[in-house]
Design an enzyme around this catalytic site. Structure first.
Site, mmCIF file in Angstrom:
data_model
loop_
_atom_site.group_PDB
_atom_site.id
_atom_site.type_symbol
_atom_site.label_atom_id
_atom_site.label_comp_id
_atom_site.label_asym_id
_atom_site.label_seq_id
_atom_site.Cartn_x
_atom_site.Cartn_y
_atom_site.Cartn_z
ATOM 1 N N GLU A 135 -8.987 -42.087 23.676
ATOM 2 C CA GLU A 135 -8.934 -43.536 23.897
ATOM 3 C C GLU A 135 -8.796 -43.913 25.369
ATOM 4 O OE1 GLU A 135 -9.700 -45.606 21.739
ATOM 5 O OE2 GLU A 135 -8.592 -45.506 19.849
ATOM 6 N N GLY A 161 -9.243 -40.280 9.882
ATOM 7 C CA GLY A 161 -9.069 -39.352 10.999
ATOM 8 C C GLY A 161 -7.701 -38.704 10.923
ATOM 9 N N ALA A 162 -7.323 -38.047 12.024
ATOM 10 C CA ALA A 162 -6.043 -37.330 12.047
ATOM 11 C C ALA A 162 -4.870 -38.275 11.801
ATOM 12 C CB ALA A 162 -5.887 -36.636 13.407
ATOM 13 N N PHE A 163 -4.868 -39.418 12.490
ATOM 14 C CA PHE A 163 -3.691 -40.294 12.399
ATOM 15 C C PHE A 163 -3.616 -40.974 11.035
ATOM 16 C CE2 PHE A 163 -1.125 -43.978 14.348
ATOM 17 C CZ PHE A 163 0.058 -43.268 14.283
ATOM 18 N N THR A 171 2.775 -37.977 25.889
ATOM 19 C CA THR A 171 1.347 -37.734 26.116
ATOM 20 C C THR A 171 1.076 -37.040 27.450
ATOM 21 O OG1 THR A 171 1.059 -39.771 24.872
ATOM 22 C CG2 THR A 171 -0.900 -38.853 25.835
ATOM 23 N N LYS A 185 -0.672 -45.728 28.604
ATOM 24 C CA LYS A 185 -0.110 -44.380 28.796
ATOM 25 C C LYS A 185 -1.209 -43.323 28.693
ATOM 26 C CE LYS A 185 -0.363 -43.051 24.343
ATOM 27 N NZ LYS A 185 -0.922 -41.801 23.778
ATOM 28 N N LYS A 210 -4.794 -47.204 19.689
ATOM 29 C CA LYS A 210 -4.257 -47.449 21.032
ATOM 30 C C LYS A 210 -5.402 -47.606 22.009
ATOM 31 C CE LYS A 210 -0.255 -44.593 19.946
ATOM 32 N NZ LYS A 210 0.475 -43.335 20.156
ATOM 33 N N ARG A 230 -14.916 -42.999 5.635
ATOM 34 C CA ARG A 230 -16.337 -43.304 5.390
ATOM 35 C C ARG A 230 -17.090 -42.081 4.880
ATOM 36 N NH1 ARG A 230 -18.441 -44.799 11.511
ATOM 37 N NH2 ARG A 230 -17.751 -42.887 12.508
ATOM 38 N N ASP A 258 5.981 -43.008 24.674
ATOM 39 C CA ASP A 258 4.661 -42.407 24.451
ATOM 40 C C ASP A 258 4.089 -41.823 25.748
ATOM 41 O OD1 ASP A 258 2.666 -41.623 22.801
ATOM 42 O OD2 ASP A 258 1.973 -43.625 22.244
ATOM 43 N N ASN A 268 -5.926 -36.858 25.366
ATOM 44 C CA ASN A 268 -6.090 -37.482 26.679
ATOM 45 C C ASN A 268 -5.659 -36.516 27.780
ATOM 46 O OD1 ASN A 268 -6.832 -40.549 26.389
ATOM 47 N ND2 ASN A 268 -5.475 -40.066 24.685
HETATM 48 N N1 LIG Z 1 -4.137 -38.215 16.414
HETATM 49 C C1 LIG Z 1 -2.932 -38.618 16.819
HETATM 50 O O1 LIG Z 1 -2.006 -37.784 17.025
HETATM 51 C C2 LIG Z 1 -2.643 -40.071 17.012
HETATM 52 C C3 LIG Z 1 -3.659 -40.999 17.093
HETATM 53 N N2 LIG Z 1 -3.382 -42.313 17.317
HETATM 54 C C4 LIG Z 1 -4.441 -43.294 17.414
HETATM 55 O O2 LIG Z 1 -5.116 -43.375 16.189
HETATM 56 C C5 LIG Z 1 -6.441 -43.865 16.420
HETATM 57 C C6 LIG Z 1 -7.411 -43.004 15.631
HETATM 58 O O3 LIG Z 1 -7.308 -41.708 16.179
HETATM 59 P P1 LIG Z 1 -7.409 -40.380 15.326
HETATM 60 O O4 LIG Z 1 -7.205 -40.625 13.890
HETATM 61 O O5 LIG Z 1 -6.540 -39.387 15.977
HETATM 62 O O6 LIG Z 1 -8.930 -40.018 15.615
HETATM 63 P P2 LIG Z 1 -9.882 -38.974 14.890
HETATM 64 O O7 LIG Z 1 -10.883 -38.593 15.891
HETATM 65 O O8 LIG Z 1 -9.078 -37.907 14.255
HETATM 66 O O9 LIG Z 1 -10.554 -39.836 13.741
HETATM 67 C C7 LIG Z 1 -11.200 -41.040 13.964
HETATM 68 C C8 LIG Z 1 -11.560 -41.572 12.614
HETATM 69 O O10 LIG Z 1 -12.074 -42.886 12.748
HETATM 70 C C9 LIG Z 1 -13.229 -42.960 11.939
HETATM 71 N N3 LIG Z 1 -14.132 -43.979 12.478
HETATM 72 C C10 LIG Z 1 -14.635 -44.062 13.708
HETATM 73 N N4 LIG Z 1 -15.390 -45.157 13.826
HETATM 74 C C11 LIG Z 1 -15.354 -45.770 12.629
HETATM 75 C C12 LIG Z 1 -15.940 -46.941 12.111
HETATM 76 N N5 LIG Z 1 -16.718 -47.708 12.859
HETATM 77 N N6 LIG Z 1 -15.708 -47.264 10.820
HETATM 78 C C13 LIG Z 1 -14.917 -46.486 10.066
HETATM 79 N N7 LIG Z 1 -14.323 -45.364 10.489
HETATM 80 C C14 LIG Z 1 -14.550 -45.016 11.764
HETATM 81 C C15 LIG Z 1 -13.858 -41.579 11.997
HETATM 82 O O11 LIG Z 1 -14.700 -41.413 10.900
HETATM 83 P P3 LIG Z 1 -15.713 -40.176 10.803
HETATM 84 O O12 LIG Z 1 -14.832 -38.965 10.558
HETATM 85 O O13 LIG Z 1 -16.551 -40.543 9.643
HETATM 86 O O14 LIG Z 1 -16.427 -40.110 12.123
HETATM 87 C C16 LIG Z 1 -12.598 -40.723 11.900
HETATM 88 O O15 LIG Z 1 -12.208 -40.540 10.574
HETATM 89 C C17 LIG Z 1 -6.666 -43.791 17.933
HETATM 90 O O16 LIG Z 1 -6.569 -45.075 18.484
HETATM 91 C C18 LIG Z 1 -5.502 -42.939 18.425
HETATM 92 O O17 LIG Z 1 -5.100 -43.289 19.724
HETATM 93 C C19 LIG Z 1 -2.099 -42.743 17.423
HETATM 94 C C20 LIG Z 1 -1.057 -41.860 17.340
HETATM 95 C C21 LIG Z 1 -1.243 -40.453 17.122
HETATM 96 O O1 LIG Z 2 -1.082 -41.250 20.932
HETATM 97 C C1 LIG Z 2 -0.800 -40.088 20.747
HETATM 98 C C2 LIG Z 2 0.587 -39.600 20.756
HETATM 99 O O2 LIG Z 2 1.501 -40.640 20.630
HETATM 100 C C3 LIG Z 2 -1.877 -39.102 20.575
HETATM 101 O O3 LIG Z 2 -2.343 -38.764 21.804
HETATM 102 P P1 LIG Z 2 -3.857 -38.345 22.032
HETATM 103 O O4 LIG Z 2 -4.717 -39.453 21.494
HETATM 104 O O5 LIG Z 2 -3.961 -38.151 23.498
HETATM 105 O O6 LIG Z 2 -4.064 -37.064 21.272
#
Ligand SMILES: NC(=O)C1=CN([C@@H]2O[C@H](COP(=O)(O)OP(=O)(O)OC[C@H]3O[C@@H](n4cnc5c(N)ncnc54)[C@H](OP(=O)(O)O)[C@@H]3O)[C@@H](O)[C@H]2O)C=CC1
Ligand SMILES: O=C(CO)COP(=O)(O)O
Length: 316
Positions: free
Chosen positions: A266, A8-10, A238, A181, A98, A29, A234, A246
């Site tokens: 989340e 995902g993004a993070f 946020t 948060k 988170k 995946r 945070d 969020n």
């Molecule tokens: N984005 C941000 O700026 C930040 C995010 N976070 C935290 O990071 C975590 C992930 O968020 P983020 O990356 O942004 O979310 P995204 O929506 O960008 O991506 C989620 C990812 O998780 C994958 N996924 C979901 N379920 C499963 C599973 N069961 N098995 C394997 N892969 C899975 C998805 O895969 P698929 O693409 O195949 O659906 C996707 O690649 C969250 O808890 C968020 O709070 C923390 C700090 C910053």
């Molecule tokens: O946790 C985050 C910043 O620290 C990302 O926030 P969001 O999940 O609300 O996009």
């Protein structure tokens, strides 16, 4: 070497930052598009993947590394780890998510400890938008690990030129700050979306922080952790930025506009989980209760705000 599990993004942003130092495996995946285009067009568009990143869908290859950053949403963490429990045995697992589990009320460190008891578990959390990290902008995060020596090793391994990492052994405080948060950010977004103004947002942030501290005290977390990057830091980011999903969900609720239900938010499940814990334990969490009401449709913003303003007057 470090592997990032979760495309995902993070996860992608962390892999890009870590690739400044050494080769990184990024497991997703559905890796095909990212591997072919060297960009995560779906989740983190506009950020080229450096050559040092190997994108793969082969989990066995990724799990060979010692340090595994797991960046899947919190509600998927337990299932993901349990589904590959043998492969994770004895590894160092850093949860980069988170939230609080809806089914158990547990945060990421607890989920790792329960599913992979032989693992060294840690959390990486704090104020950071994926796009900022990926663009090389300066960011400070908290690495929480109950074993200080392992935490110090992770702090070294995960620090990069633009990612400055602080560490703590208070995993409970770090996981609660990052989880709670998001609930306050939904409340702030709703207030702003409904046109209630910036003074209302400041009040929600401050009283939301009081709820975070109350909940954390209930879980025996160190109050100082809540005042650090993973809590206050945070919360500030946020609750004040439209980059936050969020906050944007809150804006949509407050203004009555549409919101893409496939977005990772989340705070929605976490609000419900927190509300349940609060009710069971007689913890006073009025903002969390109001957000839960907004999310399930039993309250609109006007009545949610009235429910907060009409509470008995008290000392701060
Ligand atoms: N984005 C941000 O700026 C930040 C995010 N976070 C935290 O990071 C975590 C992930 O968020 P983020 O990356 O942004 O979310 P995204 O929506 O960008 O991506 C989620 C990812 O998780 C994958 N996924 C979901 N379920 C499963 C599973 N069961 N098995 C394997 N892969 C899975 C998805 O895969 P698929 O693409 O195949 O659906 C996707 O690649 C969250 O808890 C968020 O709070 C923390 C700090 C910053
Ligand atoms: O946790 C985050 C910043 O620290 C990302 O926030 P969001 O999940 O609300 O996009």
């Amino acid at each position: 070497m470090v592997s990032v599990l979760g495309g995902g993004a993070f996860g992608t942003a962390l892999a890009i930052s870590l690739a400044q130092k050494s080769p990184v495996i990024l497991w997703a995946r559905a890796p095909e598009d990212m591997a072919q285009n060297r960009e995560n067009k779906a989740r983190l568009p506009g950020c080229e993947l450096p050559e040092a990143i190997t994108v793969t869908g082969d989990l066995a290859l990724a799990i060979k590394d010692d340090i595994l950053l797991v960046a899947v949403p919190l509600q998927s963490l337990r299932g993901f780890l349990a589904g590959h429990a043998d492969a994770f045995t004895g590894k160092t697992i850093v949860a980069c998510c988170k939230g609080i589990e809806l089914s158990t009320g547990a945060g990421p460190a607890t989920v790792i400890a329960e599913t992979i008891p032989s693992a060294t578990s840690a959390i990486l959390t704090g104020p950071s938008f994926a796009a900022d990290i990926a663009r090389g902008l300066p960011t400070a995060l908290t690495l929480a690990c109950a074993e200080d020596a392992a935490g110090a090793r992770l702090q070294q391994a995960l620090t990069t030129a633009n990612l400055r990492i602080y560490r703590t052994t208070d995993t409970a405080g770090a996981e609660l700050g990052g989880a709670l948060k998001n609930v306050v950010a939904i409340a702030c977004g709703a207030a702003m979306g409904a046109g209630l103004g910036e003074s209302a947002r400041a009040a929600l942030m401050t009283r939301g922080f009081a709820e975070m501290q109350r909940f954390a005290a209930h879980r025996h977390a160190d109050p100082a952790t809540l005042s650090g990057l993973s809590g206050f830091g945070d919360l500030t980011l946020t609750c004040t930025s439209q980059q936050s999903r969020n906050y944007r969900l809150g804006l949509a609720l407050g203004s009555g506009s549409d919101f893409d239900a496939s977005t990772t938010v989340e705070g929605a499940a976490t609000a419900r989980a927190m509300h349940e814990v609060a009710v069971k334990n007689a913890l006073e969490m009025p903002i969390t209760a109001a957000v839960t009401g907004l999310l399930d449709g039993s309250l609109d913003v006007k009545s949610a705000m009235a429910s907060l303003l009409n509470r008995p007057l008290k000392e701060e």
